[in-house]
Design a protein around this motif. Sequence first.
Motif, short mmCIF file in Angstrom:
data_model
loop_
_atom_site.label_atom_id
_atom_site.label_comp_id
_atom_site.label_asym_id
_atom_site.label_seq_id
_atom_site.Cartn_x
_atom_site.Cartn_y
_atom_site.Cartn_z
N LEU A 152 0.79 -1.24 0.00
CA LEU A 152 0.00 0.00 0.00
C LEU A 152 0.82 1.27 0.00
O LEU A 152 0.25 2.36 -0.10
N GLY B 159 -6.13 -4.07 -0.50
CA GLY B 159 -5.54 -3.55 -1.73
C GLY B 159 -5.64 -2.06 -1.94
O GLY B 159 -5.31 -1.57 -3.02
N ASP B 160 -6.07 -1.29 -0.95
CA ASP B 160 -6.21 0.16 -1.11
C ASP B 160 -5.96 0.82 0.23
O ASP B 160 -6.44 0.36 1.27
N ILE C 41 -9.98 -8.15 -5.31
CA ILE C 41 -8.57 -8.46 -5.11
C ILE C 41 -8.19 -9.80 -5.72
O ILE C 41 -7.04 -10.04 -6.10
N GLN D 166 -8.18 -8.98 -9.84
CA GLN D 166 -7.59 -7.73 -10.34
C GLN D 166 -6.56 -7.99 -11.44
O GLN D 166 -6.55 -7.32 -12.47
N PHE E 159 -4.92 1.55 -14.67
CA PHE E 159 -4.76 1.46 -13.22
C PHE E 159 -6.13 1.28 -12.58
O PHE E 159 -7.05 2.06 -12.82
N ARG F 52 -8.34 0.28 -8.85
CA ARG F 52 -8.32 0.16 -7.39
C ARG F 52 -9.71 -0.24 -6.91
O ARG F 52 -10.71 0.14 -7.51
N THR G 88 -12.90 -0.04 -4.33
CA THR G 88 -13.52 0.97 -3.48
C THR G 88 -14.71 0.34 -2.79
O THR G 88 -15.38 -0.53 -3.35
N ILE H 41 -7.14 6.53 -12.74
CA ILE H 41 -7.42 5.34 -11.94
C ILE H 41 -8.89 4.98 -12.06
O ILE H 41 -9.77 5.81 -11.86
N HIS I 118 -11.90 3.09 -10.45
CA HIS I 118 -12.33 2.58 -9.15
C HIS I 118 -13.50 1.63 -9.37
O HIS I 118 -14.54 2.02 -9.91
N ASP J 279 -15.35 -3.29 -4.40
CA ASP J 279 -14.44 -4.30 -3.88
C ASP J 279 -15.01 -5.70 -3.97
O ASP J 279 -14.30 -6.68 -3.73
#
Length: 783
Positions: free
Chosen positions: A74, A113-114, A198, A201, A217, A219, A221, A239, A241, A244
């Motif tokens: 992270l 992961g964030d 995760i 990804q 990229f 991530r 959320t 990025i 988002h 999750d």
Amino acid sequence: MAVELEKYQDILDELGEHAGEVLRASWGEAARVFSPRGLETYYLQGATGLKSLGRGTDLVVSFIQSAPAVARELGEDAVSDLLAAAIKMYSKTSASVIAAIFSTSPVAASRLGDAELFRGYLHLLDTLLAQAPRGVRPMLDHLSTLLGQLTLGGLRRWALWGAQAHKTNFDGQLKYFSLESPESIGVLQKERKGTLFIDVQRRIGMYLRALWARDFFMRPTSGDFEKREGYRPSIEGYIIHLPDAYDDFVSMAENGEELRMSGIELYRASAAHAACHQVYSTVQYDNTGLNALQIAMIGLIEDARVESLALAKFPGLQQIWLPLHTATVQSGDNAVALMARLARVLLDENYRDDHRWVQLGRRLFMEQQTQDNAAEWVRALGMQLADELQMLGAGYSQSNDVVDIVYRDDNQYIWEFEDIREAGQVVAGVTSQQIRKYVSVMEMINAIDVPGAGDDANEIWVLNSEFFRDEESTSINEQEGREPPPDPYHYPEWDYQMQLDRPEWCTVLEKRAKPGEVKMIDDIVLKHKPLISRLKFLIEAMQPQGVQRLRKQEDGDELDLNAAVNAMIAMRMGEQPDLRIMMRNIRKVRDLSVMLLIDLSESTNDAVVGSENTVLKLAREATVLLADALDKIGDPFAIHGFDSNGRHDIEYFRYKDFGTPYNDKAKARLAGMSGQLSTRMGAAMRHAGSILKRQPSSKKLLLVITDGEPADNDVRDPQYLRFDAKKAVEELTRNGISTYCLSLDPRADQYVSRIFGAKNYMVVDHIQRLPEKLPMLYMGLTR
């Protein structure tokens, strides 16, 4: 590496033999993942700080071993968050639990992961230590199992359910958090999500790279903890988002057969659509002057445009997008249903929908999609379809009506492209040094019009004073200048379920109020001239009289000559004299400051039943009459307004401030008031209170005008923002600020008394009388 570590021999000596050996063994990995500054500030000083707590060596050793893994996953700032949380929690629990938090932190970092989600996880641990301290250690022992099946929101709901259910049953706590009780397994299965981001990804990243031959990229959320669905996909900077976790998507075919799409397919659809925006949305759209329906419609057309461009290169993408469009003729004819039907028609050429508006949208899109200037035709088409939809009588509310196409993002990217591009340059390391040069008036005159100059110019010239062209009353900056970015103000928000403040949860952004025509305000004054005449005597009665002389007093500053003569006459006539022969001078002043805070949400654009006027128009008229009365009375006053688009974007407007005259500029800003978005009342009242409490007056009044209950597009629990608004009122009261609410919602009695108090509100049943009610109410409150 060993040579570098020897520079810190004093730290090795301080840590002791065992911890020093562990530090030597971990130094190589730490040096690879930490920057030189982070290595010293976070890693070494963090270890010595933990040693100074005097809670044993295990705590220090656990941190030394775990911190490099957290930094690798992270970034080193997450190690700083971990240390701060540990220092905060160490007084609440034993050293062994803190050591367990350190030792399991790499698991949490890798599974979440964030960094933002990791901070939420640390906050959850702090909350659990307050509610179920005996359950933290067994939960940490099973953290890998829990985060292998739950999102952060699911973990939080699972943990708080156990804390509430076994609040006084300590044995039950241990069994629940050790996954040994039936209810623990039951709640775990209930909160379990289908596919965690995760876990997929890497595969999704490779999928996008195979399509467009570039990296994207991504991530995870997490949505607000009260919602199971999580946030919609979004794009910020470069990025993407994504939620999750995704459950399998289940829909019904026209023949009644159940169709199921797996979570990973849903991730592919969401990621591919967001990637389309990054590849094909190359021009920022301008939302100036647009209402919520027009903005939503333009976003829908842009979604269809980028998907059509992607399908021209990759026709197979239709297989993952099309099953997620489930709208049919049976979905209805309201605005949301028609927009979903249009979205399906634009994607699926085989789908037939005979609705006139849907057919119009399809025909116009097909005619214009080959044009080059996408920003112009998409905007024009979106506005045309929005107007046609309004003519059909289909109402639309941004806060309540969302087109339910699960894989599509929130479209904020297309309205913020220039800002995102600038932020993306920083991410990519492509920054250019821009020079700001301060020049004289003559230099500015000779170079005021530079062909081709823009915001990305290498040199920006700045004039310290305002610059006016000949025979113009407004400066160039006012005519052509861009509004500077607002400074953010962060405020807490009360969570009634946790009974805790969420620190710095909401962000208030002060925006520049757009001016309108002063003639509109003058017309309002002219329209209500009879009412102003009726108010004239009340206003004169409330104006401060300066020094007032009170006659016939028993005690006073000087002799009341007339009363003394009358007393002597009575004595000479043998009557009992009146002994009140003194007079006293007193200074009559009104030491009061008032702020009028206006709810400017989208619902204020609705027409009042039985009238052509909108709620906003009547609120403006009432505000003008009150401002006119206050200006004559002489009370210091301010007029502010607010709306919101989620907790990170609460817009705040100052139409007239304390210490500024009520002149044509203030009136122009009042004329330019517009309604949009939602009503996050608590944060707006906290910001208004921070301004009002700086006034030197002994009495301060915050008068709130709203047409509905607190609500926002990122909150589903109707009680959540009501309790927060009530908490804000209590905080203002403690700071010496009185609050009063004038509600235009006929059903407001159900909730407004709980927020403001039984005697601190008025519900206006007949909104047409608002312009008359507001000035009279103020005079009654402050007499």
